[in-house]
Design an enzyme around this catalytic site. Structure first.
Site, PDB file in Angstrom:
ATOM      1  N   ARG A 176       0.989  -1.120   0.148  1.00  0.00           N
ATOM      2  CA  ARG A 176      -0.039  -0.005   0.051  1.00  0.00           C
ATOM      3  C   ARG A 176       0.649   1.365   0.008  1.00  0.00           C
ATOM      4  NH1 ARG A 176      -4.669   0.165   4.146  1.00  0.00           N
ATOM      5  NH2 ARG A 176      -5.357   1.635   3.133  1.00  0.00           N
ATOM      6  N   CYS A 234      -1.511   5.927   9.357  1.00  0.00           N
ATOM      7  CA  CYS A 234      -2.170   4.541   8.747  1.00  0.00           C
ATOM      8  C   CYS A 234      -3.158   5.056   7.528  1.00  0.00           C
ATOM      9  CB  CYS A 234      -2.704   3.571   9.702  1.00  0.00           C
ATOM     10  SG  CYS A 234      -4.036   4.169  10.542  1.00  0.00           S
TER      11      CYS A 234
END
Length: 291
Positions: A176, A234
């Site tokens: 990611r 995050c």
């Protein structure tokens, strides 16, 4: 009080001397709770630990609730500022357990711990699991805090990511961060200048690694950067709390949370960093070229 409590130590505590919270969150978490939880555990859902924005570009997908709402939740759970709170989930604290821990710490509630290894560690230690629903506790009036300490704005993140005396840590999985995939947000990639230290590096065998190992890892990563100059994020400000807990367990205190995280940044038409999986080359895409 250490951020983590081991299952054996929880097992030795006298029932009624602490408040036990089952905070699994995501998906069918309520169903999982009803299928088996620790006796006396009160269920808390991630949606109770976040506001519900109309636009994730302002605050991200899981912004913090109003302080008064959070105080109301704590009161409904029978808590007072002196309560010893122990919280667990079924994902090694990568779900709302660490988020709940961080939120309590951020309003000044000192006696809160996360069960190391979560529900599975309790089962492995021989603790009972029940399907009996816990009776609602007698409600209290938890004082409304002034707010949540230890957060930063998107503007501060922009400056910090360019400053060698500061550090922005992205705890998402490396694919990611690299921009190879993005299952939840609109754009793949990372905040340019942020470093990738996946939260999974905090774990070994489904539990947090020993404090000294965590200290070695993060002291090397931070180098000369002071802990209070560190920002952690995050996807939406939940899993980042796993690393904030790891830092505190390691004795490294003062790092801050970017609550909006990638879910906010990626919706603001801001530059996006990517890393080539083949060459490791880093690129930064201007906003107009992201699409």
């Amino acid at each position: 009080m250490t951020p983590l409590i081991e299952a054996a130590d929880l097992k030795a505590l006298t029932p009624g001397t602490y408040t036990l919270i089952d905070a699994r969150g995501f998906g069918n978490s309520r169903e999982r709770y009803e299928q088996g939880h620790l006796p006396g555990a009160l269920y808390v859902d991630l949606e109770q630990l976040a506001a519900h924005p109309e636009d994730a570009a302002v605050g991200g997908r899981h912004p913090l609730p109003a302080a008064a709402e959070f105080a109301g939740l704590l009161g409904s759970l029978g808590m007072t500022p002196d309560s010893h709170v122990i919280v667990y989930d079924d994902k090694a604290a990568a779900n709302p357990a660490a988020r709940f821990w961080w939120m309590l710490k951020a309003i000044g509630h000192s006696q809160v711990q996360v069960l190391n290894g979560g529900l599975q560690a309790a089962i492995d230690a021989g603790m009972e699991v029940t399907t009996d629903l816990t009776a609602e506790p007698q409600a209290t009036t938890y004082p409304v805090p002034a707010g949540f300490d230890g957060t930063v704005t998107i503007e501060e993140v922009m400056e910090a990511a360019k400053d060698p005396a500061r550090m922005v840590i992205d705890v998402r999985e490396t694919p990611r961060y690299n921009g190879d995939t993005e299952p939840l947000d609109l754009v793949a990639g990372h905040i340019p200048g942020a470093v990738n230290i996946p939260y999974l590096t905090n774990l070994a065998g489904g539990k947090y690694r020993p404090a000294e190992e965590l200290a070695d890892q993060y002291e090397q990563a931070l180098g000369k950067v002071a802990p209070e100059k560190v920002i952690v994020h995050c996807g939406s400000g939940v899993t980042a709390c796993h690393t904030l807990l790891a830092l505190e367990q390691a004795g490294i205190k003062g790092a801050k949370l970017y609550v909006g995280s990638w879910s906010e940044w990626s919706r603001r038409d801001l530059p996006v960093g990517k890393v080539s999986p083949d060459t490791g080359e880093r690129t930064e895409t201007p906003p107009a070229e992201k699409k």
